[in-house]
Design a protein around this motif. Structure first.
Motif, mmCIF file in Angstrom:
data_model
loop_
_atom_site.group_PDB
_atom_site.id
_atom_site.type_symbol
_atom_site.label_atom_id
_atom_site.label_comp_id
_atom_site.label_asym_id
_atom_site.label_seq_id
_atom_site.Cartn_x
_atom_site.Cartn_y
_atom_site.Cartn_z
ATOM 1 N N ASP A 90 0.819 -1.202 0.000
ATOM 2 C CA ASP A 90 0.000 0.000 0.000
ATOM 3 C C ASP A 90 0.860 1.261 0.000
ATOM 4 O O ASP A 90 0.474 2.285 0.555
ATOM 5 N N GLY A 91 2.052 1.168 -0.599
ATOM 6 C CA GLY A 91 2.912 2.340 -0.714
ATOM 7 C C GLY A 91 3.588 2.726 0.571
ATOM 8 O O GLY A 91 4.203 3.776 0.654
ATOM 9 N N LYS A 92 3.523 1.868 1.605
ATOM 10 C CA LYS A 92 4.117 2.205 2.888
ATOM 11 C C LYS A 92 5.342 1.339 3.148
ATOM 12 O O LYS A 92 5.353 0.158 2.845
ATOM 13 N N GLU A 93 6.357 1.967 3.728
ATOM 14 C CA GLU A 93 7.564 1.239 4.077
ATOM 15 C C GLU A 93 7.263 0.288 5.234
ATOM 16 O O GLU A 93 6.557 0.646 6.169
ATOM 17 N N PRO A 94 7.785 -0.940 5.191
ATOM 18 C CA PRO A 94 7.541 -1.869 6.302
ATOM 19 C C PRO A 94 8.013 -1.275 7.617
ATOM 20 O O PRO A 94 9.079 -0.654 7.690
#
Length: 302
Positions: A90-94
């Motif tokens: 979802d475009g978010k860094e882990p």
């Protein structure tokens, strides 16, 4: 006869005009087909753009990542962000603490997930009022956020994070690269702010951490953690031990059984082991060698 000739001429002219008009109409479908093909190409292009929106966002984010000197984004950092984009959801860094399965690491270069960046607004929001207290006198510009990988107690690759002083940031990054390559086990490594910057809570959870503006326990002396110059590793198994009024005091309290260093324990930090050497060769000193107290988890650089 002349009238009849004129009539025939008019008929021929009309026939010619109708033929020309029909020919013109015949060219329109070809023109429409070309227009449709072009429109379809545009649709495919836009679909591709939509599918790549996450990668583009990460590329934009990568351009904002800077090295410890605050210069241009390095190729290394751009490569790091490209690798992270492959893991992003979802475009978010882990998030730090995320365990990366072997299948997720396939085709990726783990060392590219080690990077340094300036303290941005997102990080400020995480630390303000916690590790970065109202009376903190160290400017944000003197601190750096570090992202690393480490092996957890199950031997799996896990994402870790620290905030340290910019003067030691490169050394710290190299230390954790070395520990990761050696499969040195660190249970967890998230900002101490996840424990409301409460040192005892973080230690009790065996969380490895660095920056926290505070004083040394039981004193009015400023801790080297306040300047981001100290790092605590696996603090539960490597507690802080001192004597007060003839009584041994151990922090964290649930680490009391690990104050006995004569016992064998895989998680103990000892002189000349992998962890000790990684820090000491970069001029960090170890709290396990202090005379008046022992802080087995603690490495600092003055």
């Amino acid at each position: 006869m002349e009238g009849r000739s004129r009539f025939i001429g008019v008929l021929l002219l009309c026939s010619l005009l109708v033929s020309c008009k029909s020919a013109g109409k015949g060219s329109f479908p070809e023109g429409n087909l070309a227009d449709k093909k072009e429109a379809n190409v545009q649709k495919v292009t836009k679909a591709d753009e939509q599918e790549n929106v996450t990668a583009d966002a990460w590329a934009d984010d990568a351009s904002k990542k800077q090295d410890t000197m605050g210069g241009e984004t390095s190729v290394k950092e751009r490569d790091t962000m490209e690798n992270e984009a492959a893991l992003a959801k979802d475009g978010k860094e882990p998030a730090a603490g995320t365990v990366l399965e072997p299948t997720e690491l396939e085709g990726l270069e783990p060392e590219k997930f080690f990077y340094i960046m300036k303290i941005d607004e997102n990080i400020k929001n995480r630390i303000n009022g916690k590790s970065y207290k109202k009376d903190s006198d160290i400017p944000y510009e003197d601190l750096r956020y570090i992202r690393v990988l480490h092996k957890n107690f199950e031997g799996k690759t896990q994402i870790g994070e620290l905030i340290v002083n910019k003067s030691v940031a490169e050394d710290v990054l190299d230390i954790f690269k070395e520990l990761y390559d050696a499969a040195y086990l660190i249970e967890r490594m998230v900002l101490i702010d996840e424990y409301d910057a409460e040192d005892n809570s973080s230690m009790a959870a065996n969380n490895s951490s660095a920056f926290n503006f505070r004083f040394i326990d039981g004193t009015t002396k400023r801790s080297s953690h306040s300047d981001g110059l100290a790092i605590d590793i696996n603090p539960l198994y490597n507690p802080y031990v001192r004597t007060i009024d003839g009584k041994e005091v151990v922090l964290p309290e649930n680490g009391t059984e690990y104050a006995d260093r004569t016992k064998e324990n895989h998680y103990y930090i000892k002189k000349d082991d992998i962890c000790f050497k990684a820090f000491s060769k970069r001029k960090f000193t170890w709290g396990g060698e202090w005379k008046n107290s022992k802080d087995y988890q603690h490495f600092q650089k003055n």
